[in-house]
Structure formats: structure tokens, C-alpha cells
Scaffold this active site. Structure first.
Site, mmCIF file in Angstrom:
data_model
loop_
_atom_site.group_PDB
_atom_site.id
_atom_site.type_symbol
_atom_site.label_atom_id
_atom_site.label_comp_id
_atom_site.label_asym_id
_atom_site.label_seq_id
_atom_site.Cartn_x
_atom_site.Cartn_y
_atom_site.Cartn_z
ATOM 1 N N ALA A 10 13.932 -4.980 -0.795
ATOM 2 C CA ALA A 10 12.573 -5.050 -1.326
ATOM 3 C C ALA A 10 12.528 -5.708 -2.706
ATOM 4 O O ALA A 10 11.443 -5.911 -3.253
ATOM 5 C CB ALA A 10 11.967 -3.645 -1.411
ATOM 6 N N CYS A 11 13.685 -6.068 -3.258
ATOM 7 C CA CYS A 11 13.766 -6.613 -4.617
ATOM 8 C C CYS A 11 13.925 -8.126 -4.575
ATOM 9 O O CYS A 11 14.886 -8.643 -3.987
ATOM 10 C CB CYS A 11 14.944 -5.970 -5.352
ATOM 11 S SG CYS A 11 15.319 -6.725 -6.952
ATOM 12 N N GLY A 12 13.014 -8.852 -5.212
ATOM 13 C CA GLY A 12 13.085 -10.307 -5.216
ATOM 14 C C GLY A 12 14.330 -10.839 -5.895
ATOM 15 O O GLY A 12 14.938 -11.806 -5.425
#
Length: 275
Positions: A10-12
């Protein structure tokens, strides 16, 4: 090459680092650490190999950091590890392990420090901004001074500066800009920042600042300062806050840039550095 990435899908930043690893032809072992967190002993080993203070690995945003009172400086490393074991979301990401080292890769380009080589063609992050490579250069580099003069930026203190200076290029090798910093304990003054005409409008300035702050963080800096006559609104968009000049820390106020090179009209801004 065996590579492990402790990844949050979920982390860019984590996704961007993973894309760079794959861009050099390496398929890493991807550990979704929220589902399979590292054991306590392994986490302690990773922190030791990164040579980072444990607190530097604590993630604040989007976590129970505040609710758990983790800002309390009296907490021991053992107590912080306890919190990370109970709430893996507190572990910042991505942590990448290769035979060349272990690194918390924020910004994502810093994963290139521990890969055998970089991609050789331009690539962009998920947000459309350019991935950059920084290369340390000498303060006396003629091309740096020439670019600063052409941009109307001061050069008279370059050769005597105690700072570190960098050129920034796209992964394909196109020159995008220059920048540097002077370290004063836990404070760092960013300086000599410029983006080439061909690099403007592609998110390069922000990514250059992030890389500079990351390099300064590795040397102990925790607060970044900047003086500017015309770019204060831009710096505010990337998290900097304005301050009265007389509130600058003594070392920053006494730097050649603040003490006389930058005009009295230059605006002082700062932001905390947290990976």
C-alpha cells in the site's frame, strides 16, 4: 543476486523501490511484513546492519505512534521494539537487504546504493516524476559554478564551503540539476539548488530535495533549513515552514550564506527530516 525487500504494497515509496529492483533484472524475495513481520532478533539485526538509531525506523504517519506515546524520549530501545512487534505498521518501509548492504530506502532511489548497477534508461515514479541518481561532486567543480552563475545563484563561497555537493541525473544520464548542503550538527542548510531548464515541470526539484535530506540524515541531520529570495512558496508545498531570520539556530545564522551572501530579503524556511 539475492535481494529481500520488506514491503508494504500500500506504500508508494515501497512500490517504487520494488520497481527499481526489478528494472535491473532482479526478482527479489518480497516479504509483506504487515502479514509476516520479522522476528524480534532479525529486526534488531537489520537495524544494526543499517547503522541507524532505532527511532529512525519508527513510522509516525498512519500508525498508532501518538496513541502509544512513542515520542517519549525516555522509552528504551526494548520498549520501542515491543511496540513494533505488536504493531508492525510502526516499522518504516521499505527495508531492502542485498549482498551490498541493508538500507531503509526512502526516497526510493536510495535502493540504488545497494544494487550492483542502476537502470540505464529514464524511468518515472508512480506519480509521474523522474527517478534521479545523485553523484557527489567537488565544490570546485567548474560546471557547478557555471550553472549557479547562469542561474543567478551565489558562488563566491563555493571553494571554502564545508558542504557536500551533488549533480542529479535521470537514470538515462540526462543532467537535471545541482544541489548541496552544509551540515551543522543536527541542522543542515540546503544550498545551491537549481533545476536545468529541460528538467523543470517533472517533479525533479522535490526529488532532489528529498535525496539531499536523505544524505544529510545519514550524517546526523534532523532539521533542514533553506534561504531563498523567490522560491518560498515552492518550498512550502514540499513541507517547509517560514521562520523569522532571527530565530535561526546559531550555526545556521552564522553560516556564510545566512551571514552575508544571501540578502536580508531572503526568507528562512525549515522542515524536520524523517525517513
Amino acid at each position: 543476486m539475492d535481494v529481500v525487500i520488506y514491503h508494504n504494497p500500500a506504500c508508494g515509496t515501497s512500490r517504487n523501490a520494488l520497481s527499481l529492483i526489478r528494472a535491473v533484472g532482479i526478482e527479489p524475495h518480497v516479504v509483506d511484513y504487515l502479514k509476516s513481520p520479522p522476528a524480534r532478533a532479525l529486526l534488531q539485526q537489520l537495524v544494526a546492519r543499517m547503522a541507524l538509531p532505532l527511532r529512525a525506523l519508527l513510522r509516525e504517519r498512519g500508525t498508532p505512534f501518538a496513541q502509544l506515546g512513542l515520542a517519549d524520549p525516555a522509552l528504551t530501545d526494548a520498549q520501542i521494539i515491543d511496540a513494533m512487534m505488536a504493531h508492525p505498521i510502526l516499522i518504516n518501509r521499505p527495508i531492502v537487504v542485498t549482498p551490498l548492504g541493508v538500507k531503509l530506502c526512502r526516497p526510493s532511489e536510495t535502493v540504488l546504493d545497494i544494487l550492483p548497477f542502476a537502470p540505464r534508461e529514464d524511468r518515472v515514479r508512480e506519480d509521474g516524476s523522474l527517478f534521479l541518481r545523485d553523484e557527489q561532486i567537488g565544490a570546485g567543480e567548474p560546471r557547478l559554478a557555471k550553472a549557479l552563475r547562469e542561474a543567478g545563484l551565489p558562488t563566491q563561497d563555493l571553494r571554502e564551503s564545508p558542504g557536500r555537493f551533488y549533480s542529479f541525473r535521470t537514470l538515462g544520464g540526462r543532467l537535471i540539476g545541482y544541489g548541496g548542503f552544509e551540515l551543522y550538527g543536527t541542522d543542515v542548510l540546503l544550498r545551491s539548488l537549481l533545476v536545468t531548464e529541460s528538467g523543470r515541470g517533472q517533479g525533479a526539484g522535490r526529488n532532489m530535495v528529498l535525496l539531499l535530506m536523505s544524505r544529510a540524515f545519514d550524517l546526523g541531520a534532523r532539521t533542514a533549513w533553506v534561504l531563498t529570495t523567490d522560491a518560498a512558496p515552492y518550498f512550502e508545498t514540499i513541507g517547509f515552514t517560514r521562520h523569522a531570520r532571527e530565530t535561526a539556530p546559531p550555526a545556521i545564522a552564522g553560516s556564510p550564506q545566512a551571514a552575508g551572501i544571501c540578502p536580508a530579503s531572503a526568507i528562512l524556511l525549515s522542515r524536520s527530516i524523517a525517513l
